[in-house]
Design an enzyme around this catalytic site. Structure first.
Site, short mmCIF file in Angstrom:
data_model
loop_
_atom_site.label_atom_id
_atom_site.label_comp_id
_atom_site.label_asym_id
_atom_site.label_seq_id
_atom_site.Cartn_x
_atom_site.Cartn_y
_atom_site.Cartn_z
N LYS A 117 6.12 -1.74 14.63
CA LYS A 117 5.61 -0.48 15.18
C LYS A 117 5.83 -0.43 16.69
O LYS A 117 5.59 -1.38 17.40
CB LYS A 117 4.11 -0.39 14.92
CG LYS A 117 3.76 0.35 13.65
CD LYS A 117 2.34 0.02 13.18
CE LYS A 117 1.32 0.19 14.27
NZ LYS A 117 1.10 1.59 14.69
N CYS A 522 12.33 9.92 8.09
CA CYS A 522 11.47 10.80 8.86
C CYS A 522 10.19 11.03 8.07
O CYS A 522 10.18 10.96 6.85
CB CYS A 522 12.15 12.15 9.08
SG CYS A 522 13.72 12.00 9.94
N HIS A 647 -7.08 -1.22 -0.48
CA HIS A 647 -5.79 -1.88 -0.40
C HIS A 647 -5.24 -1.75 1.01
O HIS A 647 -5.32 -0.70 1.62
CB HIS A 647 -4.81 -1.24 -1.40
CG HIS A 647 -3.40 -1.54 -1.07
ND1 HIS A 647 -2.85 -2.79 -1.30
CD2 HIS A 647 -2.43 -0.81 -0.48
CE1 HIS A 647 -1.60 -2.78 -0.87
NE2 HIS A 647 -1.33 -1.60 -0.36
N GLU A 671 -1.24 -7.49 0.87
CA GLU A 671 0.14 -7.93 0.78
C GLU A 671 0.19 -9.42 1.08
O GLU A 671 -0.23 -9.85 2.15
CB GLU A 671 0.97 -7.13 1.80
CG GLU A 671 2.45 -7.37 1.72
CD GLU A 671 2.95 -8.22 2.86
OE1 GLU A 671 2.85 -7.80 4.02
OE2 GLU A 671 3.44 -9.32 2.58
N HIS A 700 9.69 -5.10 -3.38
CA HIS A 700 10.91 -4.61 -2.75
C HIS A 700 12.13 -5.40 -3.15
O HIS A 700 13.25 -5.00 -2.90
CB HIS A 700 10.77 -4.61 -1.24
CG HIS A 700 9.72 -3.63 -0.82
ND1 HIS A 700 10.00 -2.30 -0.70
CD2 HIS A 700 8.42 -3.79 -0.58
CE1 HIS A 700 8.88 -1.69 -0.37
NE2 HIS A 700 7.91 -2.55 -0.30
N1 GLN Z 1 -1.76 3.55 -3.99
C1 GLN Z 1 -0.58 3.58 -3.19
C2 GLN Z 1 0.64 3.15 -3.99
O1 GLN Z 1 0.53 2.31 -4.83
C3 GLN Z 1 -0.71 2.69 -1.99
C4 GLN Z 1 0.47 2.81 -1.09
C5 GLN Z 1 0.38 1.97 0.14
O2 GLN Z 1 -0.44 1.14 0.26
N2 GLN Z 1 1.20 2.19 1.08
O3 GLN Z 1 1.72 3.66 -3.74
ZN ZN Z 2 0.38 -0.92 0.67
#
Ligand code: GLN
Ligand code: ZN
Length: 762
Positions: A117, A522, A647, A671, A700
Site C-alpha cells: 500500500k 481500478c 475475517h 490469511e 491464488h
Molecule cells: N467474504 C468475502 C469473500 O469471501 C471476503 C473477501 C475479503 O476478505 N477480501 O470474498
Molecule cells: Zn480476505
C-alpha cells in the site's frame, strides 16, 4: 504578481479507463506495442491538455507511467532482480510489465515483485528488490522523450522524480534465491501490507547520488527549470538514520546551477521533520495542508521557518477528496501566505490527483449533491481560481455537515467464555469444523446475468431467479463436499463494499469514478454523501434462501463498517468516527434481521480493518478506538447463541493484536497460508482467547494444494491453539477461481480435516 500553479500528478488511467484496456489488450497479445504506446501517449497528451486548458502555469511531466512510478524508476535505474534475467532481452516497456506481472512475451514466468500500500492510500506500488551488491545504471531516455513531447504544449515544465531517500525507504534487499513467493493480491484485489523501512537500503545512498546528479544535469541540459522531487517519507515518524541521510543527500545533490529542486511531501504535515525539511539546501518545499487538524495551522509554522529565498508550494486542494473546495476559505489562506511569501508562493494540490476519479463531466450527479463534487479535472479549475483570485462562493457547499444521529457504540453483554459454551452446546460442530470465507466462483453466467440486469435486459424477477440458482448450486456443492458450515456464495455481489453501498442510504455510486488501485486494476469507491441509514434488509433474502436448502448451518455474510468506510470516499467535514458508527448501526440492524430469520452464524468481514490507520503513531490510538467500537457495535445485536465470525486478509498483525482481541469476535479467520505459522504463534503469545480459523491454503495458487501443506498448517496451529477453538478454512478469494479448482481444493481440505479429527479422537 502572478502565483504559480501546478499539480503533483494527474490520474493516468484516462477518463474511461483507456489505459487499462490498452494494457490488457497488449498483454493478451491483441495489440502491438506501437498501438499500446500510441494509446498511452494519447492519455498523456490529454492530461497535459487539461492542465493547459485550465490555465496552470507549470506542466507536470513524469507522473505519467504505465504501471507504477516506483516500478518505472527502478527499471530506469536498472534494478532488475536476478530471477528476471530474461528481462535483458526485453525493451524497457516489457521489462516493467515483466517485473510487475512475472510474465512477459517469450520469457519464463517468475514471481512478480511484491506490492504494498502506498502510504495510507488504497493505491499500491511495486516494491523494488535490491541484491546485496546492487549496482545502478541509468536510462532515463523514456523520461527525456516524454519531456520532448511535453514541449509541444508551450508551457514551462516541471519534472517529477521519486526522491532518492523515499525510493530507498520503499525498497527491499531480497535474497532472490529464496524468493519463491508470488505477489499476494488478496481475494479483494488489495494488498494489505504497510510500508516498513528497511534501514539496510540506506547503504546505497552513495551509489545513487551520482545517478541522480547525472539525471539532474541532463534535465538541466534539456531546459528543465523545476524538479518535483517526491520525498513523502518526510511526513512519517522517521528514525534518526533517515533524518541524517536527508541532510547528507541533499547537501551532496545541491548546486546544480539553474535547476530548482522542490522537495515534495504529502499525506500529512511535516510534524517533527519540520526543521529538517525547511532547511534542506534546495530551492523549495511542497507541503500538503489538507490533512491538518482543525485549528492546527501547521503551514504557518512552515512559513515562519522557511528560509527567505525558498519557494513554498502550498498543497491546499485536497487530492484525496471527491468534494469541491471551499474557495473563499482557502482564499484566506492564500492571502495570508501571499503576504509572507510574495512570489515565492506556489499553489497546488495536496498530493497527486491519482487518488481521485478523472472527470465529473460524464456523470449524472443526483440533485442532492449537484455542484458539490470536484474530481481531478475540476480541481485544476479550483486551483487556477485561487491563484487568480477569481474565486466564487459555492452556495451549494456544506461548510459543516450535521449528522442526524450520533452514536456511542454498544457491545455484547456476555463474555466470550459464556458465549463459547452456549454455542458449543447448541451447534455441536465436530472438532476443527470446516468452512470457507464466503464467496464462491463468480462464473460467466453470474456476470452475464448481472450485466443484462444492469442494462435492463433482465427483469428483477429473472435476475433473482438466476442468483438463486447459483446459490442453490453452491449449497449443493458444499453439501457434497461435506463442509460443516456453509455459505451462500455471494453470487449477488460484485464487490463486498459496493454491494452494501448500493443498498444503504447515504451513498452515491458514480458511473466513471474509477481510481487506480495497482497496474491496470481500478476500483470505483462509493461516495458517502449523507447520513447512513438502512432502509431495508440487505442480505436476508439470499441467506434465508440458502438456509432453506440445507440442514447444515449457513453462515450469513456481511461487510464490516470499517472496511466499508476505508474503501469509500468519506464525506466532507464529517469525522470518520461518526460515519463509521453510523455504518455500524446499519450492520447491527442487519445482524438482528439475519438472526430473526434463523441465521445462527454471521460473519462480518473486516478485510480493510487496518487500512485507515493513520501514518503517525500519535494518531493511531484514536483510530483503533473507534474502529474497534464500530465492529463491536455491529455484533451487539447478536444473542449469546449467535456466533459472530470476522475475517481479515492480512498477515501483518504485529501492531494490532490487542485491538483484534478487543473486537471479540467468536471466531476470526485470517490469511495464514503465506505468512506461515509465526502469525499463529503471535496470537498464541498474546494469549488470544477466542477461536481462530487459519487459512490453510492459498486460493491464488492455480495448483490444487496438497493435503500435506494443509496438514502442516493445521499441525502447526494445533501446537498453539486448542482443537476446540480451531477452525479449518482456505484463505479468502474463492470468487476468483473456477468451480473445478475450488472443488478439488476443498475436497483435500475436508479430507484432511476429517483425518486430523480421527487422530485427535484417538
Ligand atoms: N467474504 C468475502 C469473500 O469471501 C471476503 C473477501 C475479503 O476478505 N477480501 O470474498
Ligand atoms: Zn480476505
Amino acid at each position: 504578481m502572478t502565483i504559480q500553479t501546478h499539480i503533483l500528478g494527474y490520474p493516468r488511467i484516462g477518463a474511461k479507463r483507456e489505459l487499462k484496456f490498452a494494457e490488457e489488450a497488449y498483454w493478451k497479445g491483441e495489440s502491438t506495442q506501437a498501438e499500446f504506446l500510441s494509446k498511452a501517449q494519447a492519455i498523456e497528451a490529454s492530461n497535459w491538455q487539461a492542465q493547459v486548458d485550465a490555465g496552470l502555469s507549470l506542466l507536470t511531466v513524469g507522473d505519467f507511467v504505465f504501471y507504477d512510478s516506483i516500478l518505472t524508476h527502478a527499471v530506469r535505474l536498472g534494478i532488475i532482480p536476478p530471477r528476471f534475467d530474461e528481462a535483458a532481452k526485453l525493451n524497457p516497456v516489457d521489462q516493467q510489465f515483466y517485473l510487475a506481472r512475472g510474465r512477459a512475451p517469450a520469457c519464463t514466468d517468475v514471481a512478480a515483485l511484491e506490492m504494498t500500500k502506498w502510504f495510507d492510500t488504497n493505491y499500491h506500488y511495486l516494491v523494488p528488490e535490491f541484491t546485496v551488491n546492487q549496482t545502478f545504471t541509468a536510462d532515463f531516455s523514456d523520461l527525456f522523450a516524454q519531456i520532448d513531447r511535453a514541449k509541444a504544449f508551450n508551457t514551462p515544465l516541471k519534472v517529477v522524480v521519486p526522491g532518492l531517500l523515499t525510493f530507498l525507504y520503499l525498497s527491499r534487499i531480497v535474497d532472490d534465491q529464496q524468493k519463491i513467493k508470488e505477489t499476494h493480491v488478496c481475494g479483494c484485489g488489495s494488498e494489505h501490507k504497510d510500508i516498513a523501512a528497511d534501514k539496510a537500503t540506506l547503504q546505497f545512498v552513495d551509489a545513487l547520488i551520482p545517478v541522480y546528479a547525472q539525471l539532474f544535469d541532463e534535465l538541466k541540459a534539456r531546459g528543465v527549470e523545476h524538479v518535483q522531487i517526491d520525498e513523502p517519507i518526510l511526513v512519517l515518524d522517521l528514525a534518526s538514520e533517515w533524518q541524517a541521510a536527508f541532510e547528507r543527500v541533499y547537501n551532496l545533490l545541491q548546486r546544480r546551477d539553474g535547476l530548482k529542486l522542490i522537495v515534495t511531501t504529502y499525506f500529512e504535515t511535516l510534524g517533527t521533520n519540520l526543521n529538517l525539511a525547511v532547511n534542506l539546501p534546495v530551492a523549495g518545499l511542497h507541503i500538503d495542508i489538507t490533512r491538518e487538524k482543525v485549528g492546527e495551522f501547521f503551514w504557518k509554522k512552515v512559513i515562519d521557518q522557511l528560509p527567505t529565498h525558498k519557494i513554498l508550494s502550498l498543497g491546499l486542494i485536497n487530492g484525496r477528496s471527491v468534494w469541491a473546495s471551499d474557495l473563499p476559505a482557502l482564499n484566506e489562506v492564500v492571502e495570508t501566505a501571499k503576504k509572507a511569501l510574495g512570489d515565492r508562493l506556489w499553489l497546488s494540490t495536496g498530493c497527486s490527483l491519482l487518488h481521485v476519479p478523472v472527470d465529473l463531466n460524464s456523470e449524472q450527479v443526483p440533485a442532492a449533491i449537484e455542484g458539490k463534487l470536484a474530481f481531478a479535472r475540476q480541481k485544476l479549475d479550483e486551483l487556477v481560481a485561487l491563484a487568480t483570485g477569481n474565486i466564487y462562493a459555492n452556495e451549494k457547499l456544506n461548510k459543516t455537515a450535521q449528522s442526524a444521529f450520533e452514536l456511542v457504540g454498544q457491545s455484547r453483554p456476555e463474555p466470550f467464555a459464556v458465549r463459547f459454551k452456549v454455542q458449543q452446546e447448541k451447534f455441536k460442530l465436530p472438532l476443527i469444523p470446516t468452512t470457507t470465507i464466503g464467496s464462491f466462483p463468480q462464473t460467466q453466467e453470474i456476470r452475464a446475468a448481472r450485466a443484462a440486469w444492469n442494462k435492463g435486459n433482465l427483469s428483477n424477477a429473472d435476475y433473482e431467479a438466476a442468483m438463486k440458482k447459483e446459490i442453490a448450486y453452491a449449497i449443493e456443492q458444499q453439501e457434497q463436499l461435506d463442509l460443516d458450515v456453509l455459505v451462500h456464495g455471494e453470487a449477488e455481489r460484485t464487490d463486498m463494499v459496493e454491494y452494501f453501498a448500493g443498498l444503504l442510504d447515504g451513498f452515491w455510486l458514480s458511473k466513471f469514478g474509477w481510481v487506480q488501485s495497482y497496474g491496470s486494476r481500478c476500483v470505483r469507491p462509493p461516495i458517502i454523501v449523507g447520513d447512513i441509514t438502512r432502509p431495508n434488509a440487505m442480505t436476508v433474502k439470499w441467506i434465508e434462501y440458502a438456509n432453506s436448502l440445507t440442514n447444515k448451518i449457513v453462515k450469513g455474510m456481511l461487510t464490516g463498517p470499517v472496511t466499508i468506510l476505508n474503501w469509500s470516499f468519506p464525506p466532507a467535514h464529517r469525522t470518520r468516527r461518526e460515519v463509521c458508527l453510523q455504518l455500524a448501526e446499519a450492520i447491527r440492524l442487519e445482524v438482528a434481521d439475519l438472526q430473526n430469520a434463523g441465521i445462527e452464524i454471521i460473519q462480518i468481514d473486516e478485510a480493510a480493518f487496518r487500512e485507515g490507520l493513520p501514518l503517525r503513531k500519535a494518531d493511531q490510538a484514536a483510530y483503533w478506538d473507534w474502529a474497534v467500537k464500530s465492529f463491536k457495535h455491529c455484533s451487539s445485536s447478536a444473542n449469546v447463541g449467535t456466533q459472530i465470525h470476522t475475517h481479515m486478509c492480512y498477515s501483518d498483525f504485529k501492531d494490532c493484536l490487542p485491538q483484534i482481541t478487543e473486537m471479540d469476535a467468536d471466531v476470526i479467520t485470517i490469511e495464514t497460508s503465506r505468512s506461515g505459522l509465526q502469525l499463529l504463534e503471535m496470537f498464541h503469545q498474546q494469549g488470544y482467547p477466542n477461536a481462530i480459523g487459519p487459512g490453510v491454503y492459498d486460493i491464488h495458487s492455480p495448483r490444487t494444494p496438497s493435503a500435506d501443506n494443509m496438514r502442516t498448517v493445521i499441525n502447526g496451529a494445533l501446537q498453539t491453539i486448542p482443537a476446540e477453538r480451531l477452525w479449518v478454512n482456505p484463505d479468502c478469494g474463492l470468487k476468483t477461481r473456477n468451480w473445478e479448482e475450488t472443488r478439488a481444493a476443498l475436497k483435500q481440505l475436508v479430507d484432511m480435516a476429517k483425518q486430523v479429527r480421527e487422530e485427535l479422537a484417538a
